[in-house]
Design a protein around this motif. Sequence first.
Motif, PDB file in Angstrom:
ATOM      1  N   HIS A 261       1.134   7.044  -6.679  1.00  0.00           N
ATOM      2  CA  HIS A 261       0.034   7.998  -6.850  1.00  0.00           C
ATOM      3  C   HIS A 261       0.441   9.395  -6.398  1.00  0.00           C
ATOM      4  N   GLY A 262       1.285   9.489  -5.363  1.00  0.00           N
ATOM      5  CA  GLY A 262       1.772  10.796  -4.934  1.00  0.00           C
ATOM      6  C   GLY A 262       2.621  11.466  -5.994  1.00  0.00           C
TER       7      GLY A 262
ATOM      8  N   GLN B 127      -4.046  10.302 -12.641  1.00  0.00           N
ATOM      9  CA  GLN B 127      -4.241   9.189 -11.712  1.00  0.00           C
ATOM     10  C   GLN B 127      -4.814   7.967 -12.421  1.00  0.00           C
TER      11      GLN B 127
ATOM     12  N   ALA C  28       0.753   1.725 -10.666  1.00  0.00           N
ATOM     13  CA  ALA C  28       0.809   1.677  -9.204  1.00  0.00           C
ATOM     14  C   ALA C  28       0.502   0.279  -8.685  1.00  0.00           C
TER      15      ALA C  28
ATOM     16  N   GLY D  15       0.808  -1.217   0.000  1.00  0.00           N
ATOM     17  CA  GLY D  15       0.000   0.000   0.000  1.00  0.00           C
ATOM     18  C   GLY D  15       0.835   1.257   0.000  1.00  0.00           C
ATOM     19  N   GLN D  16       1.969   1.242   0.718  1.00  0.00           N
ATOM     20  CA  GLN D  16       2.846   2.404   0.752  1.00  0.00           C
ATOM     21  C   GLN D  16       3.486   2.653  -0.619  1.00  0.00           C
TER      22      GLN D  16
ATOM     23  N   ARG E 114       2.202   1.771  -3.483  1.00  0.00           N
ATOM     24  CA  ARG E 114       1.135   2.250  -4.364  1.00  0.00           C
ATOM     25  C   ARG E 114       0.852   3.738  -4.117  1.00  0.00           C
ATOM     26  N   ARG E 115       0.813   4.123  -2.837  1.00  0.00           N
ATOM     27  CA  ARG E 115       0.568   5.536  -2.524  1.00  0.00           C
ATOM     28  C   ARG E 115       1.721   6.422  -2.984  1.00  0.00           C
ATOM     29  N   MET E 116       2.946   5.894  -2.960  1.00  0.00           N
ATOM     30  CA  MET E 116       4.080   6.676  -3.431  1.00  0.00           C
ATOM     31  C   MET E 116       3.937   6.984  -4.927  1.00  0.00           C
TER      32      MET E 116
END
Length: 811
Positions: free
Chosen positions: A296-297, A356, A363, A289-290, A292-294
């Motif tokens: 997307h960030g 996105q 991602a 999850g981290q 993936r969020r990176m």
Amino acid sequence: MIALDTLRRRWPSLLGTGLTLAVAVAVLTVCGLLLVSARPVLPARYAAAPVLVRPVPPSDGEAFTEPRPWPVDRADALVAEVSRLDGVRAAIPVHRFYAQLLRDGAPLGDTREAAGWSATALGGHRLVSGRAPSFIRQAVAEVAVSSALGLAPGETVTLLTATGPQAVTVSGTVDGPGLWVADDVARAWTGGVPVIGLLTRDGADAATVASAANALVGEAGVVSHGDGRAALEPVGDTRTRWIGMQVLSALSALGAFVSVFIVASTFAFATRRRHRELALLRLLGAVPGQVRRMIHGEVLLLGLAGGALGVPIGLVAAAPFGDWLVRTGFEPPTFTLTYPWWLPLAAVAVGVLVAQAGAGAAARRAARVSPLDALREAALDDRPMGWGRWLAGGAALAIAVVSGVAASGADGANLGSYALYAAMALVTAAALLAPAVLPPAVRLLTAPFAGSRGATALLVRQHTRTAARRTASTAAPVLLSVAFAVLVGGMVQTTTAFYGLDKVTAAGAAAVVVPDGTPGLSDAAVAAASGRSALPTTLYDGPEPLPAVGVGLAEHSLFTVAAGDLSALARPPLAEATPAGALRVAVTSGFAERTGWVLGSGHPVSGPDGRQRTLSVVAVVSAGPAPAEILLDRAAVRAMDPSALTPVVYTEQLVPAAPLAGLGARPLTAAAYAESGTEEDDRLVWVFTALLIGVSAGFGLLAVVNTMVMSTAARAGDLRVLRLSGATRRQVLGMLAAETSAVVVVGAGLGLGVALAALAAMARGLSTQLGVAVPMVIPWGTLAATVGVCLVLAVAAALPPAARRGSFSFE
């Protein structure tokens, strides 16, 4: 913070993606501003009337047909009734008809209709000089004109009407646009009444007057006041505005789609390059999850940066682009640009969402990276084509074949749709199968150089074989750019030639006579041309329009009669006619099957003058160049519709220009007519085509540059190995330029093949419709320009990253 730091380190490879998002946001900003500004505008000729009454419009807002007018006697009754309402100072019916001033045989000004003098009060216009027009004096009519035309009272000019030209005397000039004649003249030359304007007394509330008028008129019309009066804009302006909205919507969708495609391909490629980096993050304890969020960030920051750059560009470009749309005919002259505060924010938000959406797959793929992938990193594509890719490519190819076969036998609008489906499926199949097709294609392309001195040809062949997916990713933007540029241009050129040939061939003509500076041909021009023609008009089933045409005896031979007697159209009206008259009509077999208008049946309709009539079906035609599904006698159409104009006359030989002088007409050969883009619709289609090609090719070229920059940056290690093996800097750059050129040429070849397959299917279908061979038109200029620009940009984008000193470092 990690996402920001990553962007700082990787910004050169993401520069193309950021610019693409900036361009997409700019396009969305421009299109959004123009779309929200494209609203109906109250015509100046009604600006001084607080309340307007019109007949009930058609239910289909895209019919682009004037509402069924009131008959003159019914309009007179309505005028008498609403004139007695409290607060109403005057009720003025509008009698208008086609009229155009000519000087020395050329149109004078942009005005193409005249109205009765009393209607000047609805626009607040006043005399500047001279006097108001009066009824016909001797053989010369009087007309008041706009002072902007530069005419003086007493001058004699030519007034071209639907029946032909006649001399008129300028009685005065007015301080607003328009052309006016005496009310009695307008009443005699017009059909029905399309509008009744209400002038209110001082202090009267327009909303109250409108409410009272609405209760009085009931279902016989629609009452408007305030901003609602803009619904009375000319039908031509409504149609133009609708076309402009289609253009802007297409550009917005195209920009969003290509942006998603480029962002998806960029981050998919970047994720593959960053396997070791992502694996190290996983080793340090990062959960999926981290990761993936990176990703997307990173995309969020990239989208915001693109939006910050794109919005100012869009705000600056909106005004000149809007002016260009008005000049080219995609927006009416009344178009005015507005700047709502929320639209730039919405454009940025859409840009971020587009980014996105494009990075979603990357991602998810990054989140699945295993810590052990750092030990399994390899540049060789050991399996460039998986079973899933083979199956998807085969399925797309099968769909393309089915669509191509369907296109070869389709007709009408389905033909273009099937051809487009075939092209889309072929593009998809080519992109999916490219890793398998490109290496042998490059080997075939470089085969003539296999025996030459040096290792350039060998290296090009081996690099495309060992990195098939990378090669396919660099060729895909070229394939898309060439395929759609050639397809769009070829479809328009092929269909334009077909429809011109279709019209001329169907009429058995060798030449035509077309309007010259006028919206159509008058009866005098038709008589001077002495050929075959049809006079279009509109009947009404309730408020719904029924397109119809008037034909004469000369045109009857063009139709194949399935039942009845077509010559009955020209007989006198039926003895049992109603007071408004009953008319004989012929209908096409398709229309008869759909509507139940069979031979011998009668159907009540309203004519273009608003009067009720009964149509009696006396013939059913099964074939022929029917420009409408209902055929009447030409004289009957002229009696109902004094402003009807003929679009074209087909002749057996080229008509001399002399008989057409001063009639707003000019002769053309059949070939010139088939190839010409003189019709307004053809011109708009060509402008739209150029716009779509420009935008699609522009985004495609951005993708080419972006992909080449990333691909070259990813090969820094390969280039160092070549230098360590003894290759000079010049040899490495030459090899890279040769490989890039080969990939561009092969990608362009695949794109051309896709376009040719779709165009061939369409040309075959058109040939089946016309019964003669329709050549497939290939836009060679568009092809050469697209391939040339792709080649130059690809090489220019590939060499600078490789030429940097760090790429050749031996360390």
